[in-house]
Write an enzyme that holds these catalytic residues in place. Structure first.
Site, PDB file in Angstrom:
ATOM      1  N   CYS A 185       0.848  -1.190   0.000  1.00  0.00           N
ATOM      2  CA  CYS A 185       0.000   0.000   0.000  1.00  0.00           C
ATOM      3  C   CYS A 185       0.878   1.232   0.000  1.00  0.00           C
ATOM      4  CB  CYS A 185      -0.917   0.022   1.221  1.00  0.00           C
ATOM      5  SG  CYS A 185      -2.033   1.436   1.228  1.00  0.00           S
ATOM      6  N   GLU A 234      -3.610   0.393  -6.014  1.00  0.00           N
ATOM      7  CA  GLU A 234      -2.569  -0.614  -6.255  1.00  0.00           C
ATOM      8  C   GLU A 234      -2.286  -0.616  -7.750  1.00  0.00           C
ATOM      9  OE1 GLU A 234      -0.865  -2.272  -4.141  1.00  0.00           O
ATOM     10  OE2 GLU A 234      -2.075  -2.544  -2.317  1.00  0.00           O
TER      11      GLU A 234
END
Length: 221
Positions: A2, A105
């Site tokens: 992340c 992502e």
DNA sequence: CCAGACGTTGTT
DNA sequence: GTCTGG
DNA sequence: CCAGACGTTGTT
DNA sequence: GTCTGG
């Protein structure tokens, strides 16, 4: 992993969602592209109650000689968190929740990177599992944090093999409870969230540059 | 014992 | 390639 | 995470 | 500070 996320709800909505009664923060600047090294909002239990505060994303251990190390320490692997000297103590003593509306992502196909926005299907706000630290060199004092990651669930694995830990709503209070210090108990809170609860779609590569920050980044391609 | 690292990710 | 900045 | 810089000297 | 490597 992340490395970028969004938080655009107002402080009042955040307080309501996480049951915060006291906050030094009056308002949060909505961001559609929060990047490492930037200031993020976090929920920390001060021993009496949960409070909202601000932390720099990129954990700087208290023993660091300078702050550069923070650029690397943006994530902490759930699987090894009890073994790493940089995270061990914070995991037992300095846990936090980092509110977000979604995260990005990048999926790599043939060397090309395509960003995706991942959000929860139900209520927009959720909390990443995080760790925090206080660092000082005598002149400046920095409160910083890292976001814990785990293996991807089924849905996420199509995009990427890692993802951030999102704490279940019913486990948030325990995660923040400073009286809970048993590593095995705490690790139970660090499981991948169910695929059923998530939605994801491709977004513009404009999100790649952290300088871009507007609502349009949320748009599906 | 002291010295030196202390992290994650993706890619090869 | 590696580090810094956002 | 990705993007973008990456250096020293002397002079103004 | 604490752990690993030598």
């Amino acid at each position: 992993m992340c490395g970028r996320f969004t938080l655009f709800d107002q402080i009042k909505a955040i307080q309501k969602r996480f049951g915060i009664n006291v906050s030094k923060l009056d308002e949060a600047t909505p961001s559609f592209n929060i990047a490492p090294s930037q200031s993020v909002i976090a929920i920390i239990n001060d021993g009496e109650r949960n409070r909202l505060g601000q932390l720099r994303w990129g954990l700087i251990p208290f023993w660091a000689k300078d702050t550069k190390i923070g650029y690397k320490m943006i994530n902490a692997r759930a699987e090894t968190i009890t073994e790493k000297s940089s995270f061990k103590h914070a995991f037992i003593r300095r846990r936090c929740l980092i509110p977000a509306n979604g995260f990005y992502e990048w999926k790599t196909v043939n060397g090309q990177k395509q960003p995706y926005l991942i959000q929860l299907k139900g209520e927009g706000l959720f909390g990443f599992a995080g760790l925090w630290e206080k660092w000082t060199d005598g002149e400046e004092t920095i409160f910083s944090c890292a976001i814990i990651t785990t293996e991807a669930n089924e849905m996420m694995s199509d995009i990427h093999h890692r993802m951030p830990v999102i704490v279940k709503k019913e486990e948030e209070a325990s995660w923040l409870d400073p009286n809970i210090q048993d590593p095995n108990t705490l690790k139970q809170f660090l499981l991948p969230i169910d695929s059923d609860e998530m939605k994801a779609y491709a977004v513009s590569a404009d999100v790649n540059s952290a300088k871009n920050n507007h609502e349009g980044l949320l748009n599906s391609l």
